[in-house]
Enzyme design. Structure first.
Site, PDB file in Angstrom:
ATOM      1  N   ARG A  68     -24.381 -48.855  -8.561  1.00 45.13           N
ATOM      2  CA  ARG A  68     -24.139 -50.092  -7.821  1.00 45.13           C
ATOM      3  C   ARG A  68     -24.671 -51.294  -8.594  1.00 45.13           C
ATOM      4  NH1 ARG A  68     -20.916 -52.391  -4.007  1.00 45.13           N
ATOM      5  NH2 ARG A  68     -22.039 -54.071  -2.919  1.00 45.13           N
ATOM      6  N   GLU A  96     -40.867 -27.780  16.796  1.00 45.90           N
ATOM      7  CA  GLU A  96     -41.966 -26.885  16.365  1.00 45.90           C
ATOM      8  C   GLU A  96     -43.301 -27.645  16.308  1.00 45.90           C
ATOM      9  OE1 GLU A  96     -41.207 -23.761  13.681  1.00 45.90           O
ATOM     10  OE2 GLU A  96     -39.044 -23.806  14.038  1.00 45.90           O
TER      11      GLU A  96
END
Ligand SMILES: Cc1cc2nc3c(=O)[nH]c(=O)nc-3n(C[C@H](O)[C@H](O)[C@H](O)COP(=O)(O)OP(=O)(O)OC[C@H]3O[C@@H](n4cnc5c(N)ncnc54)[C@H](O)[C@@H]3O)c2cc1C
Length: 401
Positions: free
Chosen positions: A290, A385
């Site tokens: 870019r 978790e």
């Protein structure tokens, strides 16, 4: 696949680079295994991940291929149809599958850490033979049913009841947020079995095949990320199971639940690590392509420093995750280290995904590029978790002990 944990990292003489075991002390077999899984993930999972996420479709075909490769039963010994690999091997595999797609890796982590491992550690021989072979071979996946509508972090405060009935038990209640819900062949279910003691001392774990009458999956949750994975409620309505559905000892199931999550957290740490690494890789590549103000954006120091921060955190996360895995493999206590690994890796995944979206500018905000999905997928690693707050609780308890 049966790579062993490497011995101590040797100090290389200057100029003898070939002796240097690499920055992570992996064996040659482990390096090859990691590369093989990466190539598989890039070839088989990357091309379908975006579409499955868009369609909110469970990745049945690619999960089956993961089963063929042995990734669903890495921790299961060969005699039960698994790969007989170490926790470190498992973590290397999780990292690479997560690099490609976290929806696939959550299936892998639940199957390996949350279902196969407790069966292996606490199951009777008959249960191992009956369930591990299909779970490890990818015939079906498993699910872990602990959370409920009103109990998540405070997991023992559950309401699901297991009532004795003749030789067997009858389950009633609702489990929430169950990964692989509706897809699993077997559910590992925690339920209150003794109303006369504090809840954490009166919970029993049961292995319930999906086709048991009275077990029903709810509709799929509409999620922010890991959209290709299935998350549902599981309802137990007078669900009768025989006495041999009990895994481990009656009333001692909560110990199984907690021990299982300790190991699971290393796997989620590895999932977060894979997401973070992908965010870094995408950022590095894009920054060279870019251009702005007549330069590749990689020329701007502000972005270089951001990538330096990302790379440094990824390395720290990797070292923590690998260390926790090695401690588990060595039979040492690893609860604190597993929490540290999950905490740091999940916050690193968020940091890197956030930075990557910023680096991509407007293109980071649309679905055409991978970083938008990484941003959505990363968040769950701070929640399931054990949330980041719960990990800090565990770590601080050890520190203050
Ligand atoms: C996509 C997805 C998949 C999941 N898969 C499974 C699965 O397969 N099986 C399963 O059993 N569960 C699963 N879960 C549930 C998950 O583990 C819980 O959502 C998680 O443990 C948090 O519980 P909770 O949502 O009830 O939040 P709560 O416990 O209500 O927490 C709310 C907030 O309070 C904070 N908090 C709570 N207690 C404390 C404390 N003592 N100190 C400081 N802060 C605190 C929490 O960190 C959080 O920020 C999944 C969840 C999701 C979203």
């Amino acid at each position: 696949m049966t790579a062993s944990v490497p011995s101590e990292t040797r100090n290389a003489e200057p100029g003898t680079r070939n002796d240097y075991p690499g920055p992570y002390g992996l064996s040659e077999e482990q390096e090859i295994f990691k590369r093989t899984v990466h190539e598989f993930a890039e070839r088989e999972i990357v091309p379908v991940a975006h579409e499955l996420d868009e369609k909110v479709e469970y990745p049945r075909a690619t999960v089956a291929k993961m089963g063929q490769l042995g990734l669903l039963g890495l921790l299961v010994p060969e005699e039960y149809g698994g790969a007989g690999a170490s926790t470190l091997d498992y973590v290397l595999g999780m990292e690479e599958i997560s690099w490609a797609d976290a929806s696939h890796s959550v299936v892998m982590s639940v199957n390996n850490s949350l279902v196969c491992e407790p069966i292996l550690r606490f199951g009777a021989e008959e249960q191992k033979r009956r369930f591990l072979v299909p779970l490890a071979g990818g015939e079906y996946v498993g699910a872990y049913c602990l959370s409920e509508p009103t109990s998540g972090s405070d997991a023992s405060n559950m309401s699901t009841q297991a009532r004795r009935d003749g030789d067997g038990w009858v389950l009633n209640g609702t489990k929430s947020w169950i990964t692989n819900g509706g897809e699993a062949g077997v559910y590992l279910v925690y339920a209150l079995s003794n109303p006369n003691v504090p809840k954490s001392r009166g919970i029993t774990a049961f292995l319930v095949p999906a086709n048991t009458p009275g077990l029903r999956a709810g509709k799929k949750e509409k999620k922010l990320g890991i959209r290709a994975s299935s998350t549902t409620q599981i309802f137990f309505e007078d669900c009768r199971v025989p006495a041999d559905a009990v895994i481990g000892t009656v009333d001692e199931g909560f110990k199984i639940a907690m021990a299982t999550l300790d190991g699971g957290r290393i796997g989620i740490g590895a999932q977060a690590l894979g997401i973070a690494q992908r965010a870094l890789d995408e950022s590095v590549r894009y920054s060279k392509e870019r251009e702005a103000f007549g330069h590749p954006i990689a020329d701007f120091q502000g972005l270089q420093w951001r990538m330096a921060d990302m790379a440094t955190r990824v390395e720290c996360a990797r070292l923590l995750v690998y260390r926790a895995a090695r401690m588990k493999d060595a039979g040492q206590s690893f609860s604190k280290e597993a929490s540290m690994a999950k905490l740091f890796a999940s916050e690193t995944a968020m940091f890197c995904a956030h930075a990557a979206v910023q680096m991509f500018g407007g293109y980071g905000y649309v679905r055409e590029y991978a970083v938008e999905k990484l941003f959505r997928d990363a968040k769950i690693t701070e929640i399931y978790e054990g949330t980041s707050e719960v990990q800090r609780l565990v770590i601080s308890r050890h520190v203050l002990r």
